[in-house]
Scaffold this motif. Sequence first.
Motif, PDB file in Angstrom:
ATOM      1  N   LEU A  59       0.817  -1.220   0.000  1.00 14.08           N
ATOM      2  CA  LEU A  59       0.000   0.000   0.000  1.00 14.08           C
ATOM      3  C   LEU A  59       0.849   1.268   0.000  1.00 14.08           C
ATOM      4  CD1 LEU A  59      -2.892  -1.029   2.413  1.00 14.08           C
ATOM      5  CD2 LEU A  59      -2.763  -1.177  -0.084  1.00 14.08           C
ATOM      6  N   GLN A  60       1.913   1.286   0.777  1.00  9.74           N
ATOM      7  CA  GLN A  60       2.779   2.470   0.827  1.00  9.74           C
ATOM      8  C   GLN A  60       3.381   2.759  -0.544  1.00  9.74           C
ATOM      9  OE1 GLN A  60       2.912   4.340   3.505  1.00  9.74           O
ATOM     10  NE2 GLN A  60       4.397   5.829   2.776  1.00  9.74           N
ATOM     11  N   ALA A  61       3.867   1.707  -1.209  1.00  8.83           N
ATOM     12  CA  ALA A  61       4.455   1.879  -2.538  1.00  8.83           C
ATOM     13  C   ALA A  61       3.417   2.365  -3.537  1.00  8.83           C
ATOM     14  CB  ALA A  61       5.065   0.564  -3.009  1.00  8.83           C
ATOM     15  N   LEU A  62       2.199   1.877  -3.411  1.00  3.81           N
ATOM     16  CA  LEU A  62       1.119   2.286  -4.308  1.00  3.81           C
ATOM     17  C   LEU A  62       0.800   3.769  -4.134  1.00  3.81           C
ATOM     18  CD1 LEU A  62      -0.881   1.013  -6.353  1.00  3.81           C
ATOM     19  CD2 LEU A  62      -2.480   0.801  -4.450  1.00  3.81           C
ATOM     20  N   ARG A  63       0.750   4.216  -2.890  1.00  3.71           N
ATOM     21  CA  ARG A  63       0.445   5.635  -2.609  1.00  3.71           C
ATOM     22  C   ARG A  63       1.546   6.570  -3.094  1.00  3.71           C
ATOM     23  NH1 ARG A  63      -2.070   3.480   2.116  1.00  3.71           N
ATOM     24  NH2 ARG A  63      -0.130   3.498   3.284  1.00  3.71           N
ATOM     25  N   GLU A  64       2.803   6.131  -2.995  1.00  3.19           N
ATOM     26  CA  GLU A  64       3.930   7.016  -3.306  1.00  3.19           C
ATOM     27  C   GLU A  64       4.408   6.917  -4.752  1.00  3.19           C
ATOM     28  OE1 GLU A  64       6.895   6.006  -0.421  1.00  3.19           O
ATOM     29  OE2 GLU A  64       5.728   6.845   1.238  1.00  3.19           O
ATOM     30  N   SER A  65       3.873   5.998  -5.508  1.00  2.00           N
ATOM     31  CA  SER A  65       4.325   5.775  -6.878  1.00  2.00           C
ATOM     32  C   SER A  65       3.722   6.783  -7.846  1.00  2.00           C
ATOM     33  CB  SER A  65       3.939   4.364  -7.308  1.00  2.00           C
ATOM     34  OG  SER A  65       4.164   4.199  -8.682  1.00  2.00           O
ATOM     35  N   LYS A  66       4.454   7.057  -8.922  1.00  2.00           N
ATOM     36  CA  LYS A  66       3.930   7.896 -10.000  1.00  2.00           C
ATOM     37  C   LYS A  66       3.008   7.102 -10.925  1.00  2.00           C
ATOM     38  CE  LYS A  66       8.060  10.751 -10.202  1.00  2.00           C
ATOM     39  NZ  LYS A  66       9.263  11.049 -10.959  1.00  2.00           N
ATOM     40  N   ALA A  67       3.082   5.784 -10.855  1.00  2.00           N
ATOM     41  CA  ALA A  67       2.260   4.926 -11.710  1.00  2.00           C
ATOM     42  C   ALA A  67       0.863   4.801 -11.102  1.00  2.00           C
ATOM     43  CB  ALA A  67       2.901   3.549 -11.840  1.00  2.00           C
ATOM     44  N   ASP A  68      -0.158   5.171 -11.861  1.00  2.00           N
ATOM     45  CA  ASP A  68      -1.536   5.101 -11.372  1.00  2.00           C
ATOM     46  C   ASP A  68      -2.115   3.728 -11.697  1.00  2.00           C
ATOM     47  OD1 ASP A  68      -4.041   5.572 -10.399  1.00  2.00           O
ATOM     48  OD2 ASP A  68      -4.611   6.965 -11.997  1.00  2.00           O
ATOM     49  N   LEU A  69      -1.837   2.762 -10.837  1.00  2.00           N
ATOM     50  CA  LEU A  69      -2.270   1.389 -11.074  1.00  2.00           C
ATOM     51  C   LEU A  69      -3.757   1.190 -10.825  1.00  2.00           C
ATOM     52  CD1 LEU A  69       0.697  -0.500  -9.360  1.00  2.00           C
ATOM     53  CD2 LEU A  69       0.433   0.089 -11.772  1.00  2.00           C
ATOM     54  N   THR A  70      -4.322   1.952  -9.923  1.00  2.00           N
ATOM     55  CA  THR A  70      -5.698   1.706  -9.500  1.00  2.00           C
ATOM     56  C   THR A  70      -6.742   2.085 -10.549  1.00  2.00           C
ATOM     57  OG1 THR A  70      -5.829   3.839  -8.388  1.00  2.00           O
ATOM     58  CG2 THR A  70      -5.122   1.945  -7.065  1.00  2.00           C
ATOM     59  N   SER A  71      -6.352   2.870 -11.552  1.00  2.00           N
ATOM     60  CA  SER A  71      -7.340   3.286 -12.559  1.00  2.00           C
ATOM     61  C   SER A  71      -7.112   2.623 -13.917  1.00  2.00           C
ATOM     62  CB  SER A  71      -7.334   4.812 -12.705  1.00  2.00           C
ATOM     63  OG  SER A  71      -6.092   5.239 -13.209  1.00  2.00           O
ATOM     64  N   LEU A  72      -6.392   1.503 -13.940  1.00  5.42           N
ATOM     65  CA  LEU A  72      -6.148   0.815 -15.213  1.00  5.42           C
ATOM     66  C   LEU A  72      -7.425   0.250 -15.826  1.00  5.42           C
ATOM     67  CD1 LEU A  72      -2.853  -1.148 -14.496  1.00  5.42           C
ATOM     68  CD2 LEU A  72      -3.195   0.617 -16.236  1.00  5.42           C
TER      69      LEU A  72
END
Length: 174
Positions: free
Chosen positions: A93-106
């Motif tokens: 979760l931490q990596a997801l929040r801090e990443s520039k890659a928007d994985l959640t809206s694919l």
Amino acid sequence: MRLPDWQCANRHPCKPAGVLLEWLQNEGSLTQRLINAGDDDFRVELLDQGLQPARADEARALGLECGSQVWVREVLLHTAGAPRVFARSVAPLQALRESKADLTSLGTRSLGELLFRGDLGISRGPLEISQYPAEWLPSAWRSETCWARRSRFGGGRLQLLVCEVFLEGWPPAG
């Protein structure tokens, strides 16, 4: 249930032979290979996306405690008229929040498009292969003979574990 025995692709003692091994060991974009192998009918079917506890093998690969909450995306990749690959992607979760890659809206877009684009500085770690537990596959595709590959992707703050399971009958024998 037989748990996966993840090992480096070139050193697995029980690895399959032939075309399947070549697909398992290929470090390029699986999305692109499936597009090339199909009839211009590649598509992504989103099965599930959200928070789940990390499986023991996933937690170990990502350096997390077993059962830690992670973001999970599960899809079927279709080509040549049918589902060919089940894919499960896992991110802390931490990596997801801090990443520039928007994985959640694919949505139904391919993760491979994002990972192999080149502008996010994402690199792939070593490939590991294993037979995949039938119980972890969607019920319509359960088989004791499916092989999978997985690798970690990272860049900047991103950490992502991607597992791709070749469903029974794919790839077709040469």
